[in-house]
Design a protein around this motif. Structure first.
Motif, PDB file in Angstrom:
ATOM      1  N   VAL A  71       0.858  -1.184   0.000  1.00  0.00           N
ATOM      2  CA  VAL A  71       0.000   0.000   0.000  1.00  0.00           C
ATOM      3  C   VAL A  71       0.893   1.233   0.000  1.00  0.00           C
ATOM      4  N   MET A  72       0.847   2.012  -1.073  1.00  0.00           N
ATOM      5  CA  MET A  72       1.777   3.123  -1.251  1.00  0.00           C
ATOM      6  C   MET A  72       1.359   4.394  -0.515  1.00  0.00           C
ATOM      7  N   GLN A  73       0.075   4.531  -0.196  1.00  0.00           N
ATOM      8  CA  GLN A  73      -0.403   5.705   0.532  1.00  0.00           C
ATOM      9  C   GLN A  73      -1.229   5.227   1.727  1.00  0.00           C
ATOM     10  N   PRO A  74      -1.095   5.882   2.879  1.00  0.00           N
ATOM     11  CA  PRO A  74      -1.822   5.435   4.071  1.00  0.00           C
ATOM     12  C   PRO A  74      -3.328   5.643   3.945  1.00  0.00           C
ATOM     13  N   ILE A  75      -4.038   4.857   4.702  1.00  0.00           N
ATOM     14  CA  ILE A  75      -5.497   4.951   4.773  1.00  0.00           C
ATOM     15  C   ILE A  75      -5.863   5.858   5.942  1.00  0.00           C
ATOM     16  N   LEU A  76      -6.836   6.720   5.748  1.00  0.00           N
ATOM     17  CA  LEU A  76      -7.264   7.629   6.803  1.00  0.00           C
ATOM     18  C   LEU A  76      -8.402   6.994   7.594  1.00  0.00           C
ATOM     19  N   VAL A  77      -8.227   6.892   8.922  1.00  0.00           N
ATOM     20  CA  VAL A  77      -9.241   6.270   9.778  1.00  0.00           C
ATOM     21  C   VAL A  77      -9.484   7.166  10.998  1.00  0.00           C
ATOM     22  N   ARG A  78     -10.543   6.849  11.722  1.00  0.00           N
ATOM     23  CA  ARG A  78     -10.830   7.512  12.994  1.00  0.00           C
ATOM     24  C   ARG A  78     -11.230   6.451  14.001  1.00  0.00           C
ATOM     25  N   PRO A  79     -11.055   6.694  15.296  1.00  0.00           N
ATOM     26  CA  PRO A  79     -11.521   5.723  16.289  1.00  0.00           C
ATOM     27  C   PRO A  79     -13.015   5.472  16.108  1.00  0.00           C
ATOM     28  N   VAL A  90     -12.259   6.524   6.976  1.00  0.00           N
ATOM     29  CA  VAL A  90     -12.669   7.855   6.549  1.00  0.00           C
ATOM     30  C   VAL A  90     -12.385   8.009   5.056  1.00  0.00           C
ATOM     31  N   ALA A  91     -11.210   7.619   4.621  1.00  0.00           N
ATOM     32  CA  ALA A  91     -10.841   7.690   3.211  1.00  0.00           C
ATOM     33  C   ALA A  91      -9.861   6.570   2.904  1.00  0.00           C
ATOM     34  N   GLY A  92     -10.076   5.904   1.776  1.00  0.00           N
ATOM     35  CA  GLY A  92      -9.175   4.827   1.361  1.00  0.00           C
ATOM     36  C   GLY A  92      -9.797   3.447   1.418  1.00  0.00           C
ATOM     37  N   HIS A 105      -2.018  -8.549   6.121  1.00  0.00           N
ATOM     38  CA  HIS A 105      -2.568  -8.602   7.470  1.00  0.00           C
ATOM     39  C   HIS A 105      -2.581  -7.228   8.142  1.00  0.00           C
ATOM     40  N   GLU A 106      -1.713  -6.330   7.675  1.00  0.00           N
ATOM     41  CA  GLU A 106      -1.647  -4.981   8.236  1.00  0.00           C
ATOM     42  C   GLU A 106      -1.623  -3.960   7.103  1.00  0.00           C
ATOM     43  N   VAL A 107      -2.115  -2.767   7.404  1.00  0.00           N
ATOM     44  CA  VAL A 107      -2.068  -1.682   6.428  1.00  0.00           C
ATOM     45  C   VAL A 107      -1.604  -0.405   7.122  1.00  0.00           C
ATOM     46  N   PRO A 108      -0.928   0.496   6.402  1.00  0.00           N
ATOM     47  CA  PRO A 108      -0.518   1.773   6.991  1.00  0.00           C
ATOM     48  C   PRO A 108      -1.724   2.704   7.113  1.00  0.00           C
ATOM     49  N   VAL A 109      -1.837   3.371   8.238  1.00  0.00           N
ATOM     50  CA  VAL A 109      -2.979   4.253   8.474  1.00  0.00           C
ATOM     51  C   VAL A 109      -2.520   5.556   9.121  1.00  0.00           C
ATOM     52  N   ILE A 110      -3.336   6.574   8.983  1.00  0.00           N
ATOM     53  CA  ILE A 110      -3.223   7.798   9.754  1.00  0.00           C
ATOM     54  C   ILE A 110      -4.524   7.933  10.527  1.00  0.00           C
TER      55      ILE A 110
END
Length: 296
Positions: A71-79, A90-92, A105-110
């Protein structure tokens, strides 16, 4: 909308909230840049994501890319507001879905602390900027922001980075019958075709004729006008036939104003300005228009 909060975000876009994030391979995870890795099962889709359709072929292409490069760009999440230890997208979402298909099994997130309104706003901004939303998804997203959070069309235009006329024209698609909306969602009709059908007497029947005949937007507009003239029993005069046919957006605006005032409204739009005519029969009708204008 809360004016203070909205003005602080207007026009910032997605990048301003997640930062100018370089590709993951050029970034050290957990190096103070706000990027973390989360197990994919800790992330849940948002029920308010305006994007509903994910083309299988596009998803497969992204899956193959992620399988090879990650995954080249992080996924945007919220609690998650509902479950502890879970995070809501949120986005991605497309990247998240493809990552699962690729067996990650894992993805980069903000992770960002945003409320429902900001989450929906960001989801729409990202998808519109990437041109990922079909016209109906975009229209539903705008309508949801207006209905749930009190946005005006001017607010939306400023937040999304589009013109007010674009927002107004997109929102008009919600007036179409469900079957015609589905044609737009499936890609059988473009937004231009759909807007031409808004003022049609039988948009569903006309939509099927357009699809079967492979008609252009201009041909669709002419067909809708001919149908309207046939229904009203009128025939275009020699003088009238020489005039350039009005576009679908002008016709839709005429109808909106006519319905609002209860009087016939004619818009004569030219390249440099134009005029609006409101036709009345009695002084009482004229007085009613004046009262409406004075109370604006």
């Amino acid at each position: 909308m809360n004016e203070k909060n909205s003005n602080s975000r207007l026009g910032r876009g997605l990048a301003a909230l997640i930062g100018d994030v370089p590709p993951i391979e050029a970034t050290r995870i957990n190096s103070g840049d706000g990027i973390r890795r989360l197990p994919v099962e800790f992330i849940v889709a948002s029920p308010n994501n305006p994007r509903r359709h994910f083309a299988p072929e596009d998803l497969e292409d992204l899956t193959n890319s992620i399988r090879e490069k990650g995954v080249m760009q992080p996924i945007l999440v919220r609690p998650s507001p509902l479950e502890p230890d879970q995070y809501e997208l949120v986005a991605g979402e497309r990247r998240w879905r493809a990552a699962q298909r690729a067996g990650l099994h894992e993805v980069p997130v903000i992770i960002r602390e945003v409320d429902d309104r900001e989450a929906l706003e960001l989801a729409i901004i990202e998808n519109v900027q990437r041109a990922d939303l079909n016209p109906l998804e975009e229209s539903r997203g705008y309508d949801q922001l207006m209905d749930q959070f009190g946005y005006t069309q001017s607010d939306l235009a400023q937040v999304i980075g589009k013109s007010r006329s674009h927002v107004a024209n997109t929102l008009r698609l919600m007036k179409l019958p469900t079957e015609v909306q589905q044609f737009v969602s499936d890609g059988a009709l473009t937004a231009g075709h759909a807007r031409a059908l808004i003022t049609a007497d039988n948009p569903t029947e006309l939509a099927k004729r357009i699809i079967d005949g492979g008609l252009s937007v201009r041909e669709t507009e002419n067909l809708a006008q001919k149908q309207a003239q046939a229904v009203s029993g009128g025939e275009p005069s020699a003088k009238g036939s020489a005039k350039i046919a009005k576009d679908a957006d002008t016709l839709a605006l005429e109808k909106t104003l006519s319905d609002l005032l209860g009087l016939k409204v004619v818009i004569d739009h030219k390249e440099r300005g134009g005029k609006v005519e409101i036709k009345y029969r009695t002084l009482e009708q004229l007085d009613d228009v004046c009262q409406r204008l004075q109370h604006r």
